[in-house]
Design a protein around this motif. Sequence first.
Motif, mmCIF file in Angstrom:
data_model
loop_
_atom_site.group_PDB
_atom_site.id
_atom_site.type_symbol
_atom_site.label_atom_id
_atom_site.label_comp_id
_atom_site.label_asym_id
_atom_site.label_seq_id
_atom_site.Cartn_x
_atom_site.Cartn_y
_atom_site.Cartn_z
ATOM 1 N N VAL A 5 -16.526 46.657 29.308
ATOM 2 C CA VAL A 5 -17.290 47.778 29.825
ATOM 3 C C VAL A 5 -18.728 47.335 30.011
ATOM 4 C CG1 VAL A 5 -18.031 50.136 29.426
ATOM 5 C CG2 VAL A 5 -15.791 49.379 28.604
ATOM 6 N N TYR A 48 -12.626 53.076 37.219
ATOM 7 C CA TYR A 48 -13.658 53.905 36.592
ATOM 8 C C TYR A 48 -13.075 55.097 35.862
ATOM 9 C CZ TYR A 48 -13.358 55.809 41.414
ATOM 10 O OH TYR A 48 -12.929 56.267 42.646
ATOM 11 N N ASN A 50 -11.582 56.965 32.343
ATOM 12 C CA ASN A 50 -11.663 56.951 30.888
ATOM 13 C C ASN A 50 -10.347 56.464 30.296
ATOM 14 O OD1 ASN A 50 -11.310 58.249 28.103
ATOM 15 N ND2 ASN A 50 -13.467 58.674 28.526
ATOM 16 N N GLN A 80 -15.953 50.053 35.478
ATOM 17 C CA GLN A 80 -17.176 50.382 36.192
ATOM 18 C C GLN A 80 -17.394 51.891 36.099
ATOM 19 O OE1 GLN A 80 -18.840 47.816 37.322
ATOM 20 N NE2 GLN A 80 -17.189 46.320 36.990
ATOM 21 N N SER A 81 -18.487 52.368 36.642
ATOM 22 C CA SER A 81 -18.670 53.804 36.782
ATOM 23 C C SER A 81 -18.427 54.194 38.233
ATOM 24 C CB SER A 81 -20.090 54.232 36.374
ATOM 25 O OG SER A 81 -21.025 53.880 37.375
ATOM 26 N N GLU A 83 -20.239 56.028 40.069
ATOM 27 C CA GLU A 83 -21.488 55.913 40.814
ATOM 28 C C GLU A 83 -21.776 54.467 41.201
ATOM 29 O OE1 GLU A 83 -21.098 57.580 38.015
ATOM 30 O OE2 GLU A 83 -21.329 59.646 38.710
ATOM 31 N N GLN A 84 -21.513 53.511 40.293
ATOM 32 C CA GLN A 84 -21.747 52.098 40.599
ATOM 33 C C GLN A 84 -20.910 51.647 41.784
ATOM 34 O OE1 GLN A 84 -20.760 50.270 36.900
ATOM 35 N NE2 GLN A 84 -22.754 50.608 35.966
#
Length: 439
Positions: A5, A48, A50, A80-81, A83-84
Amino acid sequence: MKRKVGLTLLAAATSMTLALTACSGGSGTSGGGTDAGDEPKTLVIWDYENDESAMGQAWAKAVEIFKEEHPDVTVTEEAQSFEQIQKNAKIVLTGDSVPDVMEYNKGNATAGQLAAQGLIMPLTDAASEYGWDTKLAGSLATTAMYSEQGLMGSGDWYGVPNYGEFVGVYYNKTMFEEAGVEVPTTLAEFEDVMATFKDNGVTPLAEAGAEYPLGQLWYELVLANSERSFVDSYQLFANDVDFHGSQMTDGTTKLQEWIDAGYIDNKIAALTAEDMGVSFLNGKYPMMVSGSWWFGRLDTEMQDDWGMFLFPGNSLHPGSSGNLWVIPTNAKSPTLAKEFIDITLRPEVQNVFAEKGGLPVAGDTSAITDDQVKELTTNFQTILDSDGLAFYPDWPVPGYYDVLVSQLQSLANGNKDVTAVLDGLQDPYVSGKDDLLNG
């Protein structure tokens, strides 16, 4: 291997100076990467989700199976997220440090752009080889296919979804029992139920006008008067859309009638989706029209007994496949990536989605033991069986989400009538469509 992460994507984007250049999306062959016989014994996965979500747990099962079948391959999972990936994917994917397979959002402005710019591989041949084009037929396949212009719904396969989502009606069983009403099966019965609650001093529908919920209710009412041909025209530009035709006019008029009748609170224009959800959770309203993404939260937080039914009388519903697995053109292990994607569609992985409250696209509902999870999944399967996914009302053109929210807020607070709202929806749609097709 434990998931890594961090800011892998963001760091890569920051360090790169290579400008993004547009190129053709190519044909339906696998293209790019290295030949299968020369591929390294590694597989790098970006997503991305959880780890505790239905998606995260299902994909962990897929990784477990992949490792069992490929003990000589080193698998690296990098979280990743959202948003990224949304912000930096187009820059990062022009370089060499790319994942072999990654989760990405579907639609013209996201996966469609990557496809048109040649940054992700066409997967049409793989879809045929693995049978994805059979498992994911109809409206499920729509989000996986993009034209040379990057428009969703035609052309080559560029991604593969393995879960879904849809909008339905959540209801408070305790409040239904107290009011002496049953689950409606037609729009007329639905209105009778709302009238009963209103007569008892209870506003029947939790809603929100500052974000997506009111637009999805509006779309349900538009779809109540529509067939697949309308969806193809509105979403995929198959034909021109008459914004003052029966579908749009009748649906918008019905929404106005519900507001005037007090079935929806007249103060919703400033309320958010969170406001709506919390009010339903707390038992203020007996019904909430919203998406399957609320299921997990209701399951853990709602005290009253509750359930979910499909919008009464509709054969078409807001919803779509979930996000896509895509393979970057510069991936080093594209063959292994395709094998991993295929594993995510196997019954043993799809059933994890089902068991954890996700929505499998190729699962077995008989394997589900939880009654509420079974109800959710059965509702989704009913939609799939009739090819009833109609996507979302804000999808057709960039920026249309804000347009839809603004126009329906004006309807809710009485600043515009039905005709003015339809005019306000039409002009940005027409100009946005022209930009996509001719820009």
